[in-house]
Design a protein around this motif. Sequence first.
Motif, short mmCIF file in Angstrom:
data_model
loop_
_atom_site.label_atom_id
_atom_site.label_comp_id
_atom_site.label_asym_id
_atom_site.label_seq_id
_atom_site.Cartn_x
_atom_site.Cartn_y
_atom_site.Cartn_z
N ALA A 1 17.91 28.37 12.31
CA ALA A 1 16.92 29.14 13.05
C ALA A 1 15.66 28.30 13.28
N SER A 2 15.23 27.58 12.25
CA SER A 2 14.03 26.77 12.36
C SER A 2 14.20 25.61 13.33
N TYR A 3 15.33 24.90 13.22
CA TYR A 3 15.53 23.72 14.06
C TYR A 3 15.74 24.11 15.52
N HIS A 4 16.46 25.21 15.77
CA HIS A 4 16.65 25.65 17.16
C HIS A 4 15.33 26.13 17.75
N ALA B 1 16.82 31.70 21.81
CA ALA B 1 17.93 32.65 21.73
C ALA B 1 18.85 32.30 20.55
N ALA B 2 19.15 31.01 20.41
CA ALA B 2 19.99 30.58 19.29
C ALA B 2 19.27 30.82 17.97
N ALA B 3 17.98 30.49 17.93
CA ALA B 3 17.21 30.70 16.71
C ALA B 3 17.20 32.16 16.31
N LEU B 4 17.02 33.05 17.29
CA LEU B 4 17.00 34.48 17.01
C LEU B 4 18.35 34.96 16.49
N ARG B 5 19.41 34.42 17.05
CA ARG B 5 20.75 34.83 16.60
C ARG B 5 20.94 34.51 15.12
N TYR B 6 20.54 33.32 14.71
CA TYR B 6 20.69 32.95 13.30
C TYR B 6 19.75 33.76 12.41
N ALA B 7 18.54 34.02 12.89
CA ALA B 7 17.61 34.82 12.11
C ALA B 7 18.15 36.24 11.90
N ILE C 1 20.64 36.35 9.15
CA ILE C 1 20.01 36.37 7.83
C ILE C 1 19.58 37.80 7.49
N LEU C 2 18.99 38.48 8.46
CA LEU C 2 18.51 39.84 8.22
C LEU C 2 19.67 40.80 7.93
N GLU C 3 20.81 40.58 8.57
CA GLU C 3 21.98 41.41 8.28
C GLU C 3 22.46 41.19 6.85
N LEU C 4 22.38 39.95 6.38
CA LEU C 4 22.79 39.66 5.01
C LEU C 4 21.79 40.19 4.00
N TYR C 5 20.51 40.11 4.33
CA TYR C 5 19.45 40.50 3.40
C TYR C 5 18.50 41.47 4.10
N PRO C 6 18.93 42.70 4.32
CA PRO C 6 18.13 43.65 5.10
C PRO C 6 16.79 44.01 4.47
N PRO D 1 11.65 40.74 3.36
CA PRO D 1 10.55 40.79 4.35
C PRO D 1 10.40 39.50 5.13
N ASN D 2 10.73 38.36 4.52
CA ASN D 2 10.62 37.08 5.23
C ASN D 2 11.62 37.01 6.38
N ALA D 3 12.84 37.53 6.14
CA ALA D 3 13.84 37.53 7.21
C ALA D 3 13.40 38.44 8.35
N ALA D 4 12.85 39.60 7.99
CA ALA D 4 12.39 40.54 9.02
C ALA D 4 11.25 39.93 9.84
N GLU D 5 10.34 39.25 9.16
CA GLU D 5 9.22 38.63 9.86
C GLU D 5 9.69 37.50 10.78
N LEU D 6 10.70 36.75 10.34
CA LEU D 6 11.24 35.67 11.17
C LEU D 6 11.84 36.24 12.45
N VAL D 7 12.58 37.33 12.34
CA VAL D 7 13.16 37.96 13.53
C VAL D 7 12.06 38.43 14.46
N ARG D 8 11.03 39.09 13.92
CA ARG D 8 9.93 39.58 14.76
C ARG D 8 9.22 38.43 15.47
N SER D 9 9.01 37.32 14.75
CA SER D 9 8.29 36.20 15.37
C SER D 9 9.09 35.58 16.51
N LEU D 10 10.41 35.58 16.39
CA LEU D 10 11.23 35.01 17.44
C LEU D 10 11.41 35.97 18.61
N GLN D 11 11.36 37.28 18.31
CA GLN D 11 11.46 38.26 19.39
C GLN D 11 10.16 38.31 20.20
#
Length: 563
Positions: free
Chosen positions: A523-526, A533-539, A542-547, A550-560
Amino acid sequence: VGCEACHGPGSNHVQLARAAADTGAATPQLGLTVDLSERRTATWAIDPDSGLATRSHPRESDAELDVCAQCHARRGQFSDGYLPGDPFEDHYRPALLEDPLYYPDGQQRDEVYKWGSFLSSRMYAKGVTCSDCHDPHSQQLRAEGNAVCAQCHLASRFDTPAHHFHEGGTPGGACKNCHMKTETYMVIDPRHDHSFRIPRPDLTTAFSVPDACTQCHGRDGEFFADIAAQEISKRYEQPKPGYQNFVDAFEPADRGDPSAAYPLLQVAADPNQSAIARASAFARLARQPSREAMVVATSALEDSSALIRRSALEVIERLPPPSRKAALPLLSDPVRSVRMQAARTLAPLADDAIGAGNLAAFEKAASEYVAAEAFNADRPEARTNLAGFLAMRNKFEQSEAQYRAALELEPAYVPAWTNLADLKRMQGQESEAEKTLREALAIAPENAALHHSLGLSLVRQRRNEEAMPELERAVELAPQDTRFAYVLAVGQHSVGRKNEAIKTLERALLMTPADAAILSALASYHSEAGNRAAALRYAQEILELYPDDPNAAELVRSLQDPQ
């Protein structure tokens, strides 16, 4: 095997028996170190409705099982002073339900000698002892065939085609063939699994574990577990799941799937699970520690089972040293293996952190740990363990001597080489660490761990370009080790080979699709490369694995929403 192996030193008993012969007095157990007559004070009453038996009073000790475990447990020995009546774990470290010794549902795989399987059974939980079924003096069953089971299981209910759906007197009608599947060792030695489990061919389909049905009904090497599961469903509308309910946690954990964390926590915290299953869950949690695992492990430090306390300490050992003080009370645990694990867990702490009130207990437990490893000093593993303990106590010269002794025993023993190099690093001698690793590679040039360690040493010396071939070679030699691939990708990224880093991570992800570290790096490198789009997919993965992360949720929000 003689009398004293089970009953302890017998000289006093003989003297008292001779005295009784002179006086006519009876001396049934006098002078022996342990009374193994507990089962003779208990009776089993069969409920005619359920067809099952209940013990007249709970089993009050494991003295008999501990005596049997000397020979019938898969274990490591660290003392030769065992006397019947001692806690088993004062002298032995029994194996848990772990791969490759056991299948993930707890069935025997390697030669495990019955004890561990029996501890995972409902029969053990209900109070059954070895001698309820086996006569220890004749070495025979207490009854022939199904009759030994009928001591507690009503024959009119269970020893009938209405229960087993086979003709009476045939192999299919034998209790042991359905509930004690065999595994053959050394080609000629079939051993019955003593976990006494309900046949579950549905688990064979789901988790590729063996089952009793297809052991007999497979044809030409093909196993029809799905058909067997369907047949059981026809006969039992609501098939019982059985007592051992942890395969859905252990199987993904053994594959390295981080999604196993929550199911493992459930097993570890469940008082209805067997102690050995809970301890085995803690052993797996120690490989993927989390905040929740630490909370559950801390509460388990007061459990009545030494197996659980010892395994919970392995989880605590994954905390930063200053946070391990929950282990302090276990320095005075009544069982030696637990005290030794507590000493190992607390070894990196300075004396003032351990506290003046705990130092004497620590020194005693530490001396027991050192003695245990010294007991096995003819093995490089024990020498290496001891060296690591001494290094944690900042006894660097003694530690290096033990690593060198391990290498004298086995010059190609790689853990001793890598840890010796790390010892040099700890002392700020990075060039010596490099020299040690190159010396090791001269002996074992195809070892991936050595190339990986050398690459890290060169990175620490800021010789990144030299490090890359070593890190790459480690991945070539051990492509299944995604840790090596992750470090290589980080190295490639650091020297500007960013597209290669992404490709390395994507190849690794094919082997471990749920690896959060790899997903996070992708996610970071993409994102850095502008591939949002690729970064968001990987993020999102992560959120699906660890719902709840909070760090995973924040990463998704920042990419969205990059704003």
